[in-house]
Design an enzyme around this catalytic site. Sequence first.
Site, short mmCIF file in Angstrom:
data_model
loop_
_atom_site.label_atom_id
_atom_site.label_comp_id
_atom_site.label_asym_id
_atom_site.label_seq_id
_atom_site.Cartn_x
_atom_site.Cartn_y
_atom_site.Cartn_z
N LYS A 1 0.88 -1.14 0.05
CA LYS A 1 -0.10 0.15 0.11
C LYS A 1 0.90 1.32 0.03
O LYS A 1 1.88 1.39 0.81
CB LYS A 1 -0.96 -0.05 1.31
CG LYS A 1 -1.77 1.33 1.44
CD LYS A 1 -2.64 1.24 2.50
CE LYS A 1 -3.77 2.16 2.65
NZ LYS A 1 -4.47 2.10 3.64
N LYS B 1 -2.18 -1.62 -3.55
CA LYS B 1 -3.13 0.05 -3.50
C LYS B 1 -2.34 0.95 -3.78
O LYS B 1 -1.24 1.01 -3.11
CB LYS B 1 -3.80 -0.28 -2.30
CG LYS B 1 -4.68 0.93 -2.24
CD LYS B 1 -5.52 0.90 -0.81
CE LYS B 1 -6.54 1.97 -0.83
NZ LYS B 1 -6.95 2.13 0.60
#
Length: 335
Positions: A204, A258
Amino acid sequence: MSNGPPANPGAFPAARPRRNRRTAWSRRLTAENVLTAADLIWPCFVTEAGAGPIEAMPGVSRYTVSQLVDEVGRAADLGVPAIALFPQTDAALKTEDAAEAFNPENLVCRAVRAIKEAKIDVGVICDVALDPYSSHGQDGLVQNSEVVNDPTLDALCEQALVQAEAGCDVIAPSDMMDGRVGRIRTALDARGLQHVQILSYAAKYASAFYGPFRDAVGSGAALKGDKKTYQMDPANGDEALREVALDIAEGADLVMVKPGMPYLDIVAAVKRTFGVPTYAYQVSGEYSMLAGACDAGRLDRRAAVLESLLCFKRAGADGVLTYFAREAAEWLREG
């Protein structure tokens, strides 16, 4: 006069890749990747009293618990296999220690129980991070102006346990604290919750594409500072593979990258390197850009959205978290 390539006696005939693209049936027959509703996970927002459209994400709404049950039922009817829940927590409940995250009667836990009581055939994924509950908007606990790692792990385990005991199927740690997957796996197993899966936000990034999401859950205005000390540097790719390897070793069942489209190279590298179930999150900023261009008439909404989702599949993603999930599932059903 022939329009074909010049004759080349003694050589093989010229390749004609266009032959396979000439008809719709042939394109379907030779397609390397196929997008279906089963590839889609729908992120949805639940609220106590702020139901309605989200200004920063045109076409996306927050739902009360009772509304959410109906909307999730419609998603399941379209073949969407799972949803991801995110709460808009009342500001009065936000504290420095994010204690509402551990409340078994908090908004997310009540929403999970309501979905399960409705016997909807859909997997429920719950985010594990403190930012929706903290007064400072950080994903972890803050001590002396620093987001501290190890004390945060204790808090994340408490949060994961109340969600799992409410009926959550998949725990999704999105905090990016070191060691959190192993600690959560140990805590779940010790409580007899071995069946609960872990979907790790393994890579992420500290991205500029999260702004609309933070408005949707109400953490943007509260955020003090940034998240660069724990979320990944967008400049780094090899580091993502090290992060994923650590989470797999700690017990992650599924891993995620992400944001999505700006990081397709990372999605491809993760899938190629580890061969584990790999997911991508088409985040709020990506959604808002696409939706805005479509609403302005610059792009064909159906064509552009389905192309973007198919590209995740081509890169190696086994599924995509996308705010377009229900809309895309409807289009795919139409054929």
